[in-house]
Design a protein around this motif. Sequence first.
Motif, short mmCIF file in Angstrom:
data_model
loop_
_atom_site.label_atom_id
_atom_site.label_comp_id
_atom_site.label_asym_id
_atom_site.label_seq_id
_atom_site.Cartn_x
_atom_site.Cartn_y
_atom_site.Cartn_z
N GLY A 37 -14.82 22.86 -24.22
CA GLY A 37 -15.41 23.81 -25.14
C GLY A 37 -14.38 23.85 -26.57
O GLY A 37 -13.71 24.81 -26.77
N TYR A 220 -13.17 35.47 -24.95
CA TYR A 220 -14.28 35.38 -25.83
C TYR A 220 -14.67 36.91 -26.58
O TYR A 220 -15.78 37.13 -26.66
CB TYR A 220 -15.56 34.64 -25.32
N LYS A 256 -9.35 29.90 -30.26
CA LYS A 256 -10.84 29.33 -30.85
C LYS A 256 -11.24 30.39 -31.91
O LYS A 256 -12.44 30.40 -32.30
CB LYS A 256 -12.07 29.53 -29.78
N LEU A 317 -21.74 27.65 -34.74
CA LEU A 317 -22.17 27.54 -33.07
C LEU A 317 -23.58 27.83 -32.94
O LEU A 317 -24.26 27.13 -32.13
CB LEU A 317 -21.31 28.45 -32.47
N TYR A 347 -18.90 29.97 -25.28
CA TYR A 347 -18.85 28.55 -25.83
C TYR A 347 -19.40 27.47 -24.57
O TYR A 347 -19.34 26.30 -24.92
CB TYR A 347 -17.43 28.19 -25.75
N SER A 395 -19.90 22.79 -28.63
CA SER A 395 -19.20 23.12 -29.70
C SER A 395 -18.89 21.78 -30.55
O SER A 395 -18.81 21.96 -31.72
CB SER A 395 -18.02 24.10 -29.49
#
Length: 429
Positions: A37, A220, A256, A317, A347, A395
């Motif tokens: 990812g 996340y 990220k 995304l 992801y 991704s």
Amino acid sequence: MDLTALTPAELSDRLTALRDEHHRLAGRGLRLDLTRGKPAAEQLALAQPLLGLPGLGDHTAQDGTDCRNYGGLHGLPELRATFAGPLQVPAEQLVAFGNSSLELMYECMVDAVLFGVAGAAAPWPREGRTAMLCPVPGYDRHFALCEKLGIDMIPVPMTETGPDMDEVERLVADERVKGIWCVPKYSNPTAVTFSAETVRRLAAMETAAPDFRIFWDNAYAVHHVAGTDEPLADVLGLSAEHGHPDRVFVFGSTSKITTAGSGVAFFGSSRANVAWLLGHLAKRTIGPDKVNQLRHARFLPDTPAVHAHMARHAAVLQPKFELVDAVLEKRLGDTGVASWTRPRGGYFVSLDVLDGCAARVVELAGSAGIALTPAGATFPYGKDPRDRNIRLAPSYPGPDELRDAVEGLALCVELASVERLLAAVDQPA
């Protein structure tokens, strides 16, 4: 067509057609990758202004700290304040450190093994074999860390609301079980967000090991892609409320969010646990990269700025996740041999195929130039007992490459399934 309803003759004809199609696919010389990812270059470019910060001669933090110098092990207060809300940790109980939350997880595990956790009578291994609960499918790097340190892993099934809490509560009655791995929001790879009841039970449950720890990898926390954020209960606050203030280690990072290789990682917990970690970190470093922390604090000065930045990530995304779903639905939707998640954040897409087929799908895809995460990677020791789960990471590729990769993957799923179904027919009764 529903492949599971075909006659042996129909399966045989379908197998011939699929093998021809796979041969043509392999002849295209593709070099496609759905393994990890990683943010795409377009996402990394969103943080390009970060690289010009702090400005020349502008190296002083809000509290007067000269970020070029030693010290500041706890991390810059203004950056901790920005991420306190998203990570659900009071700023004074949040540590901003290096560029990798995995590094902090490793640090905590090693310190627990060598010295014991805060308030513990002994290091983990001195009390016999040590085990961690591992929700599955889950994150392969968590499992690799345990395997490296000789910590036993006990799989726990993931449900639509998080780990199977009846099973968790049963297993923590064993004193060798010292902790549980959790990716609580948009989990890797199923994208499940733990329900409020799951979080409450994790916080409140009684454990045989008094030094039990929840490794709360909230990687996340702000990575929603479907337009609305899914709420997550405050595990740190709930644990304190239920008399277990030291139970939770919270981890997060900007990996990220800004630049994947040079972000900032966070650790959050009780005051006692923060003092425990800083005491160990102080023996191997005089302080983190505060210039990089200042850069991030200027680029993301408050929590609303983080959410605004993540909305730009979501715009990149979301179409990729929609593309994956559209291709899989078109090719596999009515075949009866596959199911997959439709993530609202995170992801990954988690793909389940027929039992006994995942490794074959990965093999077929690899021979056609499509790299997939190894079958079994989402389970401890790389062993999926049903050989059915495959983690997809959409991704990094561009739209055209992603479409080619998922089209090819779908072909491989169908081919492996027909092979399996025919083999079942050929087996003697």
